[in-house]
Design a protein around this motif. Structure first.
Motif, mmCIF file in Angstrom:
data_model
loop_
_atom_site.group_PDB
_atom_site.id
_atom_site.type_symbol
_atom_site.label_atom_id
_atom_site.label_comp_id
_atom_site.label_asym_id
_atom_site.label_seq_id
_atom_site.Cartn_x
_atom_site.Cartn_y
_atom_site.Cartn_z
ATOM 1 N N ALA A 29 0.792 -1.119 0.063
ATOM 2 C CA ALA A 29 0.020 0.016 0.110
ATOM 3 C C ALA A 29 0.961 1.066 0.094
ATOM 4 O O ALA A 29 0.699 2.197 0.933
ATOM 5 C CB ALA A 29 -0.975 -0.030 1.404
ATOM 6 N N GLY A 30 1.705 1.453 -1.092
ATOM 7 C CA GLY A 30 2.681 2.106 -0.927
ATOM 8 C C GLY A 30 2.450 3.667 -1.671
ATOM 9 O O GLY A 30 3.445 4.399 -1.973
ATOM 10 N N ILE A 31 1.245 3.839 -1.899
ATOM 11 C CA ILE A 31 0.778 5.197 -2.601
ATOM 12 C C ILE A 31 0.088 6.085 -1.103
ATOM 13 O O ILE A 31 -0.383 5.306 -0.252
ATOM 14 C CB ILE A 31 0.313 5.259 -3.640
ATOM 15 N N SER A 32 -0.341 7.172 -1.635
ATOM 16 C CA SER A 32 -1.100 7.953 -0.599
ATOM 17 C C SER A 32 -2.366 7.521 -0.202
ATOM 18 O O SER A 32 -3.105 6.512 -1.462
ATOM 19 C CB SER A 32 -1.310 9.497 -0.918
ATOM 20 N N ARG A 33 -3.242 7.490 0.634
ATOM 21 C CA ARG A 33 -4.444 6.925 1.162
ATOM 22 C C ARG A 33 -5.438 7.384 -0.067
ATOM 23 O O ARG A 33 -6.016 6.696 -0.524
ATOM 24 C CB ARG A 33 -4.738 7.213 2.333
ATOM 25 N N LYS A 34 -5.335 8.835 -0.364
ATOM 26 C CA LYS A 34 -6.370 9.061 -1.263
ATOM 27 C C LYS A 34 -6.064 8.514 -2.773
ATOM 28 O O LYS A 34 -6.926 8.050 -3.462
ATOM 29 C CB LYS A 34 -6.007 10.844 -1.475
ATOM 30 N N GLN A 35 -4.954 8.274 -3.117
ATOM 31 C CA GLN A 35 -4.611 7.720 -4.447
ATOM 32 C C GLN A 35 -4.991 6.232 -4.348
ATOM 33 O O GLN A 35 -5.608 5.720 -5.414
ATOM 34 C CB GLN A 35 -2.968 7.665 -4.894
ATOM 35 N N LEU A 36 -4.746 5.558 -3.104
ATOM 36 C CA LEU A 36 -5.248 4.176 -3.194
ATOM 37 C C LEU A 36 -6.698 3.718 -3.169
ATOM 38 O O LEU A 36 -7.227 3.111 -4.010
ATOM 39 C CB LEU A 36 -4.894 3.533 -1.645
ATOM 40 N N LEU A 37 -7.425 4.817 -2.615
ATOM 41 C CA LEU A 37 -8.811 4.817 -2.503
ATOM 42 C C LEU A 37 -9.297 4.917 -3.900
ATOM 43 O O LEU A 37 -10.382 4.205 -4.519
ATOM 44 C CB LEU A 37 -9.302 5.539 -1.395
ATOM 45 N N GLU A 38 -8.846 5.911 -4.663
ATOM 46 C CA GLU A 38 -9.132 6.320 -5.884
ATOM 47 C C GLU A 38 -9.276 5.339 -6.782
ATOM 48 O O GLU A 38 -9.883 4.895 -7.479
ATOM 49 C CB GLU A 38 -8.501 7.446 -6.457
ATOM 50 N N ARG A 39 -7.984 4.592 -6.725
ATOM 51 C CA ARG A 39 -7.514 3.602 -7.812
ATOM 52 C C ARG A 39 -8.206 2.197 -7.364
ATOM 53 O O ARG A 39 -8.800 1.701 -8.391
ATOM 54 C CB ARG A 39 -6.171 3.483 -7.713
ATOM 55 N N ILE A 40 -8.681 1.840 -6.370
ATOM 56 C CA ILE A 40 -9.528 0.749 -6.045
ATOM 57 C C ILE A 40 -10.825 1.043 -6.533
ATOM 58 O O ILE A 40 -11.429 0.142 -7.159
ATOM 59 C CB ILE A 40 -9.445 0.478 -4.282
ATOM 60 N N ARG A 41 -11.350 2.317 -6.243
ATOM 61 C CA ARG A 41 -12.860 2.556 -6.737
ATOM 62 C C ARG A 41 -12.684 2.530 -8.300
ATOM 63 O O ARG A 41 -13.639 2.285 -8.860
ATOM 64 C CB ARG A 41 -13.329 3.998 -6.144
#
Ligand SMILES: [Zn+2]
Ligand SMILES: [Zn+2]
Length: 258
Positions: A29-41
């Protein structure tokens, strides 16, 4: 159907989603929380749908956004030494983590995850392979200084492999990195060069290998076109598809066909 999506790749951050359609595992989980959530969505999943987060090692480019897991109640798995380092880095003694020993196999519904040790300058770094009941196998070899016999043994028979091609030795030598950092990257506990990746893939090719994804390319010391050219040459005339992962990941699913 085993499939995966690259959410980010490179020294700025790494995260890969592995799924069989109902079980969804995030590796790193090596990117920011915001980027992670965006990319999962962007893959039509909710963060709360994740079954587990598996961490290879504690370097920032693998755990930067890890705190999101706590807010969504997603179990995080790491080896005991990596878990200790994660808590230190997060400055959170109570950060909830499940532990496993390097070499253990973990089962998440229909996906079996096999961990194995790699040579890298972290506390207790591991890589994983993922298999399903249908026999599909996906193998990772990233963040390692050199591939050893264990790497080859664990990855043997994979239908898709995700392999680090971190640097071009010539670009590293004349590039902006100071000598100590160059030495770290080139060392036995550093990263795989394009040539290392090439020789690893030559040993891993077999009749049922269909997909090769090159990841963790250095921004300063490598060039995607160079990697693509070298690796495509190995598999010329074969049905193997070669993909070079962009740093921002690829918002699409890749199927692992057994
Ligand atoms: Zn690392
Ligand atoms: Zn890394």
């Amino acid at each position: 159907m085993l499939r995966f999506a690259l959410l980010a790749s490179g020294s700025n951050g790494n995260a890969t989603l592995i799924s069989d359609g109902t079980t969804h595992i995030l590796q790193d989980a090596g990117i920011s929380r915001k980027q992670l959530l965006e990319r999962i969505r962007s893959l039509n999943l909710c963060p709360a749908d994740l079954t587990a987060v598996l961490i290879t090692h504690e370097h920032t480019d693998h755990i930067k956004g890890l705190k999101f897991a706590r807010s969504y109640g997603i179990p995080v798995y790491a080896t005991p030494k990596t878990a200790e380092e994660i808590r230190l880095k997060q400055k959170d003694d109570d950060f909830p983590l499940f532990t496993f020993e390097a070499g253990d196999a973990l089962t998440f519904n229909t996906i079996t995850v096999q961990s194995y040790s790699v040579s890298h300058d972290a506390a207790d770094p591991v890589n994983f392979t993922y298999t399903t009941a249908t026999g599909a196998k996906l193998g990772f070899a990233t963040d390692l200084g050199h591939p050893c016999k264990l790497t080859m043994a664990r990855l043997a028979g994979s239908h898709a492999v995700i392999v680090e091609s971190n640097y071009c030795p010539d670009m590293l030598r004349v590039g902006p990195y100071p000598p100590f950092l160059q030495q770290r990257i080139r060392g036995k506990q550093g990263h795989l060069s394009n040539e290392d990746a090439q020789s690893l893939l030559e040993t891993l090719r077999h009749d049922r290998l269909r997909l090769v994804v090159m990841v963790h390319l250095s921004e300063k010391n490598n060039c995607p076109d160079l990697v693509r050219e070298k690796i495509t040459r190995i598999f010329a005339g074969s049905p193997v598809r070669v993909v070079v992962a962009p740093r921002d990941g690829l918002p699409e699913w890749f199927e692992v066909i057994p």
